[in-house]
Design a protein around this motif. Structure first.
Motif, PDB file in Angstrom:
ATOM      1  N   THR A 108       0.869  -1.176   0.000  1.00  0.00           N
ATOM      2  CA  THR A 108       0.000   0.000   0.000  1.00  0.00           C
ATOM      3  C   THR A 108       0.903   1.222   0.000  1.00  0.00           C
ATOM      4  O   THR A 108       2.089   1.128   0.311  1.00  0.00           O
ATOM      5  CB  THR A 108      -0.887   0.047   1.265  1.00  0.00           C
ATOM      6  N   GLU A 109       0.334   2.346  -0.367  1.00  0.00           N
ATOM      7  CA  GLU A 109       1.067   3.601  -0.215  1.00  0.00           C
ATOM      8  C   GLU A 109       0.307   4.430   0.813  1.00  0.00           C
ATOM      9  O   GLU A 109      -0.830   4.835   0.561  1.00  0.00           O
ATOM     10  CB  GLU A 109       1.157   4.337  -1.553  1.00  0.00           C
ATOM     11  N   ASN A 110       0.948   4.643   1.958  1.00  0.00           N
ATOM     12  CA  ASN A 110       0.258   5.330   3.051  1.00  0.00           C
ATOM     13  C   ASN A 110       0.705   6.785   3.133  1.00  0.00           C
ATOM     14  O   ASN A 110       1.893   7.083   3.036  1.00  0.00           O
ATOM     15  CB  ASN A 110       0.569   4.647   4.384  1.00  0.00           C
ATOM     16  N   TYR A 111      -0.246   7.666   3.324  1.00  0.00           N
ATOM     17  CA  TYR A 111       0.051   9.097   3.392  1.00  0.00           C
ATOM     18  C   TYR A 111      -0.561   9.681   4.663  1.00  0.00           C
ATOM     19  O   TYR A 111      -1.778   9.665   4.833  1.00  0.00           O
ATOM     20  CB  TYR A 111      -0.506   9.799   2.145  1.00  0.00           C
ATOM     21  N   ARG A 112       0.284  10.139   5.553  1.00  0.00           N
ATOM     22  CA  ARG A 112      -0.105  10.778   6.818  1.00  0.00           C
ATOM     23  C   ARG A 112      -1.063   9.896   7.629  1.00  0.00           C
ATOM     24  O   ARG A 112      -2.023  10.383   8.238  1.00  0.00           O
ATOM     25  CB  ARG A 112      -0.700  12.170   6.561  1.00  0.00           C
ATOM     26  N   CYS A 113      -0.801   8.592   7.604  1.00  0.00           N
ATOM     27  CA  CYS A 113      -1.705   7.651   8.274  1.00  0.00           C
ATOM     28  C   CYS A 113      -1.399   7.487   9.769  1.00  0.00           C
ATOM     29  O   CYS A 113      -2.290   7.193  10.557  1.00  0.00           O
ATOM     30  CB  CYS A 113      -1.625   6.270   7.613  1.00  0.00           C
ATOM     31  N   ASP A 114      -0.106   7.667  10.143  1.00  0.00           N
ATOM     32  CA  ASP A 114       0.306   7.261  11.488  1.00  0.00           C
ATOM     33  C   ASP A 114      -0.516   7.905  12.599  1.00  0.00           C
ATOM     34  O   ASP A 114      -0.975   7.228  13.509  1.00  0.00           O
ATOM     35  CB  ASP A 114       1.797   7.573  11.694  1.00  0.00           C
ATOM     36  N   VAL A 157      -8.913   9.117  10.788  1.00  0.00           N
ATOM     37  CA  VAL A 157      -9.738   8.571   9.714  1.00  0.00           C
ATOM     38  C   VAL A 157      -8.851   8.348   8.484  1.00  0.00           C
ATOM     39  O   VAL A 157      -8.018   9.181   8.153  1.00  0.00           O
ATOM     40  CB  VAL A 157     -10.947   9.497   9.397  1.00  0.00           C
ATOM     41  N   ILE A 158      -9.032   7.169   7.847  1.00  0.00           N
ATOM     42  CA  ILE A 158      -8.213   6.803   6.683  1.00  0.00           C
ATOM     43  C   ILE A 158      -9.111   6.710   5.454  1.00  0.00           C
ATOM     44  O   ILE A 158     -10.150   6.031   5.480  1.00  0.00           O
ATOM     45  CB  ILE A 158      -7.530   5.432   6.880  1.00  0.00           C
ATOM     46  N   LEU A 159      -8.683   7.379   4.386  1.00  0.00           N
ATOM     47  CA  LEU A 159      -9.384   7.303   3.107  1.00  0.00           C
ATOM     48  C   LEU A 159      -8.648   6.280   2.240  1.00  0.00           C
ATOM     49  O   LEU A 159      -7.461   6.439   1.963  1.00  0.00           O
ATOM     50  CB  LEU A 159      -9.368   8.688   2.443  1.00  0.00           C
ATOM     51  N   ILE A 160      -9.358   5.224   1.838  1.00  0.00           N
ATOM     52  CA  ILE A 160      -8.717   4.144   1.071  1.00  0.00           C
ATOM     53  C   ILE A 160      -9.261   4.122  -0.357  1.00  0.00           C
ATOM     54  O   ILE A 160     -10.481   4.207  -0.564  1.00  0.00           O
ATOM     55  CB  ILE A 160      -8.951   2.770   1.734  1.00  0.00           C
ATOM     56  N   ALA A 161      -8.363   4.019  -1.330  1.00  0.00           N
ATOM     57  CA  ALA A 161      -8.773   3.918  -2.733  1.00  0.00           C
ATOM     58  C   ALA A 161      -7.676   3.217  -3.522  1.00  0.00           C
ATOM     59  O   ALA A 161      -6.586   2.959  -3.005  1.00  0.00           O
ATOM     60  CB  ALA A 161      -9.045   5.306  -3.308  1.00  0.00           C
ATOM     61  N   MET A 162      -7.983   2.912  -4.807  1.00  0.00           N
ATOM     62  CA  MET A 162      -6.978   2.319  -5.700  1.00  0.00           C
ATOM     63  C   MET A 162      -6.822   3.225  -6.921  1.00  0.00           C
ATOM     64  O   MET A 162      -7.718   3.989  -7.266  1.00  0.00           O
ATOM     65  CB  MET A 162      -7.407   0.923  -6.175  1.00  0.00           C
ATOM     66  N   GLY A 163      -5.695   3.092  -7.584  1.00  0.00           N
ATOM     67  CA  GLY A 163      -5.465   3.839  -8.823  1.00  0.00           C
ATOM     68  C   GLY A 163      -5.304   5.320  -8.585  1.00  0.00           C
ATOM     69  O   GLY A 163      -4.865   5.755  -7.512  1.00  0.00           O
ATOM     70  N   ASN A 204      -8.099  15.101  11.244  1.00  0.00           N
ATOM     71  CA  ASN A 204      -6.909  14.255  11.313  1.00  0.00           C
ATOM     72  C   ASN A 204      -7.039  13.056  10.378  1.00  0.00           C
ATOM     73  O   ASN A 204      -7.330  11.950  10.806  1.00  0.00           O
ATOM     74  CB  ASN A 204      -6.718  13.784  12.756  1.00  0.00           C
ATOM     75  N   ALA A 205      -6.852  13.320   9.078  1.00  0.00           N
ATOM     76  CA  ALA A 205      -7.068  12.256   8.087  1.00  0.00           C
ATOM     77  C   ALA A 205      -5.760  11.811   7.464  1.00  0.00           C
ATOM     78  O   ALA A 205      -4.775  12.550   7.453  1.00  0.00           O
ATOM     79  CB  ALA A 205      -8.018  12.751   7.002  1.00  0.00           C
ATOM     80  N   GLY A 206      -5.768  10.578   6.949  1.00  0.00           N
ATOM     81  CA  GLY A 206      -4.648  10.046   6.172  1.00  0.00           C
ATOM     82  C   GLY A 206      -5.222   9.257   4.999  1.00  0.00           C
ATOM     83  O   GLY A 206      -6.422   8.983   4.965  1.00  0.00           O
ATOM     84  N   SER A 207      -4.374   8.919   4.046  1.00  0.00           N
ATOM     85  CA  SER A 207      -4.882   8.115   2.927  1.00  0.00           C
ATOM     86  C   SER A 207      -4.033   6.866   2.739  1.00  0.00           C
ATOM     87  O   SER A 207      -2.839   6.849   3.072  1.00  0.00           O
ATOM     88  CB  SER A 207      -4.908   8.925   1.634  1.00  0.00           C
ATOM     89  N   MET A 208      -4.685   5.855   2.261  1.00  0.00           N
ATOM     90  CA  MET A 208      -4.008   4.585   1.995  1.00  0.00           C
ATOM     91  C   MET A 208      -4.414   4.135   0.603  1.00  0.00           C
ATOM     92  O   MET A 208      -5.586   3.920   0.331  1.00  0.00           O
ATOM     93  CB  MET A 208      -4.424   3.534   3.037  1.00  0.00           C
ATOM     94  N   ARG A 209      -3.408   4.044  -0.273  1.00  0.00           N
ATOM     95  CA  ARG A 209      -3.695   3.573  -1.634  1.00  0.00           C
ATOM     96  C   ARG A 209      -3.329   2.095  -1.708  1.00  0.00           C
ATOM     97  O   ARG A 209      -2.188   1.717  -1.470  1.00  0.00           O
ATOM     98  CB  ARG A 209      -2.879   4.384  -2.643  1.00  0.00           C
ATOM     99  N   GLU A 241     -11.137   5.299  11.835  1.00  0.00           N
ATOM    100  CA  GLU A 241     -12.344   5.205  11.019  1.00  0.00           C
ATOM    101  C   GLU A 241     -11.894   5.041   9.575  1.00  0.00           C
ATOM    102  O   GLU A 241     -10.836   5.540   9.181  1.00  0.00           O
ATOM    103  CB  GLU A 241     -13.184   6.474  11.163  1.00  0.00           C
ATOM    104  N   VAL A 242     -12.708   4.349   8.776  1.00  0.00           N
ATOM    105  CA  VAL A 242     -12.277   4.033   7.419  1.00  0.00           C
ATOM    106  C   VAL A 242     -13.331   4.446   6.390  1.00  0.00           C
ATOM    107  O   VAL A 242     -14.506   4.117   6.528  1.00  0.00           O
ATOM    108  CB  VAL A 242     -11.959   2.525   7.278  1.00  0.00           C
ATOM    109  N   VAL A 243     -12.868   5.191   5.385  1.00  0.00           N
ATOM    110  CA  VAL A 243     -13.701   5.540   4.236  1.00  0.00           C
ATOM    111  C   VAL A 243     -13.086   4.861   3.014  1.00  0.00           C
ATOM    112  O   VAL A 243     -11.899   5.025   2.751  1.00  0.00           O
ATOM    113  CB  VAL A 243     -13.737   7.072   4.018  1.00  0.00           C
ATOM    114  N   VAL A 244     -13.886   4.070   2.292  1.00  0.00           N
ATOM    115  CA  VAL A 244     -13.364   3.341   1.126  1.00  0.00           C
ATOM    116  C   VAL A 244     -14.053   3.856  -0.137  1.00  0.00           C
ATOM    117  O   VAL A 244     -15.280   3.949  -0.181  1.00  0.00           O
ATOM    118  CB  VAL A 244     -13.610   1.822   1.249  1.00  0.00           C
ATOM    119  N   ILE A 245     -13.235   4.194  -1.134  1.00  0.00           N
ATOM    120  CA  ILE A 245     -13.808   4.584  -2.423  1.00  0.00           C
ATOM    121  C   ILE A 245     -13.685   3.420  -3.386  1.00  0.00           C
ATOM    122  O   ILE A 245     -12.593   2.901  -3.609  1.00  0.00           O
ATOM    123  CB  ILE A 245     -13.090   5.813  -3.007  1.00  0.00           C
TER     124      ILE A 245
END
Lengths: 295, 370
Positions: free
Chosen positions: B248-254, B258-264, B283-288, B304-308
């Motif tokens: 995965t590529e994590n951005y400001r997750c630590d 809340v984590i925003l997860i997506a692909m592409g 306080n959000a981070g993203s995980m690709r 908390e997790v938001v998935v696109i």
């Protein structure tokens, strides 16, 4: 080579196939592989030979066999032939497909492989129905034949796959019949001397499908040729040569009924259908004779 | 060497350097530029491959199978309907344990005809035994293609690899590309079960239940083994060429709540959204998710997790969300967005986080009970 005794003794099809009794396709396999020799890969789409070759981990085949999905044999051969040639190998790539895998579901990929000039031999062994699934009609089923999906006899004519092949202008194409193994052997050997796509269409009588006693498998094949229902010939760079047994049949054919009557699949065929079949045979023979005679 | 390229050109460039002996492809929008570029490499002598211009995608994959089983390196590319048309053969390729590499330019499925980005095409292939990686930049498309050959052909894997890049938003967008000299990064292809007429054997014949079961398990075992091969390959790539990749590529997750997860490409664009949200005090981070197969182990404890999902499984839900829910046993806010190339801005992405309703599903752009 003049007699069957001269055919090499090496066997590439061992005596442990899962073929039905009287299966003509296993005869074809023997002579095709004897003609091709050990530096050969057979590509087999879904067909009777998927079963005939044996069940994993056993195999009756003593050359490599690559099984592939029903419609994909010629495309698979395209990739394999190109890979071998790219690696400097001359290994023969032979597709061994039934009528379904040639005339029907395999038609597109075969046409593509021929159009691209793929260096391979495509052999269609034609038992005129989907034999592996229990005899359903195919594009190769002749008019009047009973199958499990044409319980009152097929109303349409057999697809002329040879004309479709000719339209691709291959350097070599031929017809053969399992009842004439020496002719088959020689045609396979000849086909493999050409570079580019070549085609052999083998009529392969099928005792359970055509409903005749197993010991009659050679006799039925000969009757098909003698009646003119099946014509043996070859086309080298487009030039047609009719093979001897068919030449004899053209001069003096036996009645079509002699071929139809011993087969349960034609039981109850009506006179009108027989007449249509006879007319088609006559037209086909005239067409081939004229083509051969043309300068 | 630094240059500017589209995602398609980047893939083709990597293929040229990997030197496959056989390339069999069929054109389809938006993948066509890959076919055209490779055809040009071959005809101009820059790539000594056999280029097979097949008559369909089904035949493209069948030709790759026929070539690969002789032990040579193979490549193909497709998209959308092309991928679905070859579905029978994608199964065959994995089952036959052939290290075929394929680029799939993600595109929606008709009807009606829609040529823009969506992930449903590749996700319909998720159970075939292919490894799947989803990339987000031109550079990553190039890097992932180089790595794909090494991973697929590794004898602990011997499974095909699919590189996924979003139609147009990545396939046709120009970005900087830094190419490398791969050298021996991709070792020569060695297929232990390659066809050898001197040692004749039958492949893929009639197989009874017990053996079939064992072969299925072998695929899964190699899929599990591929995890360490992917890790090693990405580590070696970083060591040699200086660019690091993970599952995965994590951005400001630590420190994120809340984590925003997506692909592409959405997964990359999410980083802009995260910066925006952080400025707003969220306080959000993203995980690709890069590797979808094998699916990575995710650590989302306490977030908390938001998935696109740029895809959907009708009658069930967003496919990526389902994977995450199944693995982490937690509720997520499942957003369906970007289907058929629907425009989704980084502010829209931020909005999905701002207005999250954990446990619910939201179809972006669908108003009322249509």
């Amino acid at each position: 080579m003049k007699t069957i005794a001269e055919i090499p003794k090496e066997e590439y099809v061992k005596k442990c196939t899962s073929a039905c009794a009287g299966c003509s396709s296993s005869l074809n396999l023997r002579y095709v592989t004897k003609a091709a020799g050990p530096d050969t890969v057979l590509i087999v789409p879904a067909c009777c030979t998927s079963v005939i070759q044996g069940i994993y981990p056993h195999t009756a085949m003593n050359i490599p066999v690559y099984n592939i999905a029903f419609g994909a044999a010629a495309a698979c051969a395209s990739g394999m032939s190109n890979a071998f040639r790219q690696s400097g190998k001359k290994t023969n790539v032979i597709v061994y497909a039934g009528d379904g895998g040639t005339l029907d579901i395999g038609l597109q990929s075969m046409s593509g492989a021929f159009e691209r000039g793929t260096d391979f031999l495509f052999i269609c062994y034609d038992n005129e129905a989907y034999g592996n699934t229990g005899m359903q009609r195919s594009g190769g089923t002749p008019m009047g034949a009973h199958t499990t999906t044409t319980p009152t006899g097929k109303t349409e004519a057999k697809k002329d796959i040879d004309a479709i092949i000719v339209a691709h202008d291959p350097p070599y194409m031929a017809t053969a019949c399992s009842a004439y193994p020496l002719d088959l052997f020689k045609k396979v050997q000849k086909a493999l001397t050409f570079r580019g796509p070549t085609f052999i269409h083998i009529l392969s009588p099928c005792p359970p499908g055509w409903r005749y006693p197993t010991e009659k498998t050679i006799e039925i094949g000969k009757l098909a040729v003698k009646s003119g229902m099946w014509v043996l010939y070859e086309r080298e760079y487009g030039k047609l040569t009719i093979t001897a047994p068919s030449k004899a049949a053209m001069r003096n054919p036996i009645p079509l009924e002699d071929y139809l009557n011993p087969q349960g699949r034609f039981k109850g065929i009506d006179a009108k259908t027989v007449e249509i079949l006879k007319q088609r045979i006559q037209k086909n023979l005239q067409r081939l004779a004229a083509e051969e005679a043309a300068p | 060497m630094k240059k500017i390229a589209t995602g398609n050109k980047a893939v083709a460039e990597a293929v040229k350097q990997a030197k496959p002996e056989v390339v069999a492809v069929y054109p389809i929008t938006p993948q066509t530029e890959i076919v055209e570029t490779i055809a040009d490499y071959v005809t101009s002598g820059q790539l000594a491959s056999r280029f097979i211009p097949v008559e369909s995608e089904h035949s493209a994959m069948a030709a790759c199978i026929g070539a690969s089983i002789t032990g040579v390196r193979t490549f193909t590319a497709t998209s959308s309907h092309g991928l679905l048309y070859m579905h029978e053969m994608t199964n065959w390729a994995a089952g036959a344990r052939l290290p075929i590499v394929m680029a799939n330019v993600n595109r929606a499925i008709g009807p009606g005809w829609n040529i823009w980005a969506e992930h449903t095409d590749a996700l319909q292939e998720r159970d075939t035994g292919w490894l799947q990686v989803y990339v987000a930049t031109v550079q990553e498309a190039y890097d992932a293609t180089l790595m794909a050959f090494r991973i697929a052909e590794h004898n602990d894997v011997l499974l095909p690899v699919m590189i996924n890049l979003d139609g147009f938003s990545l396939s046709h967008n120009m970005q900087p590309l830094d190419t490398v000299e791969p050298g021996d990064f991709i070792p020569p292809c060695h297929l232990p079960h390659a066809i050898d007429p001197k040692n004749p054997t039958s492949y893929g014949g009639l197989t009874g239940p017990n053996d079939h079961f064992r072969f299925r398990w072998d695929i899964e075992r190699s899929m599990r083994d591929s995890v360490k091969v992917i890790e090693e390959t990405q580590k070696e790539f970083a060591k040699r060429f200086g660019r690091s990749y993970g599952f995965t590529e994590n951005y400001r997750c630590d420190d994120a709540d809340v984590i925003l997860i997506a692909m592409g490409t959405f997964g990359k664009e999410a980083e802009v959204a995260i910066d925006l949200l952080r400025k707003e005090g969220i306080n959000a981070g993203s995980m690709r998710i890069r590797w979808f197969r094998p699916f990575p182990k995710l650590d989302l404890a306490g977030k908390e997790v938001v998935v696109i999902d740029r895809d959907y499984s009708f009658g069930s839900g967003g496919i990526l969300a389902q994977e995450i829910v199944a693995q982490t046993k937690r509720d997520v806010y499942s957003v369906i967005a970007g289907l058929g190339g629907q425009e989704v801005t980084y502010d829209d992405l931020a909005d999905f986080v701002r207005k999250r309703r954990i446990g619910e599903e939201f179809w972006f752009g669908v108003t009322g009970n249509v």
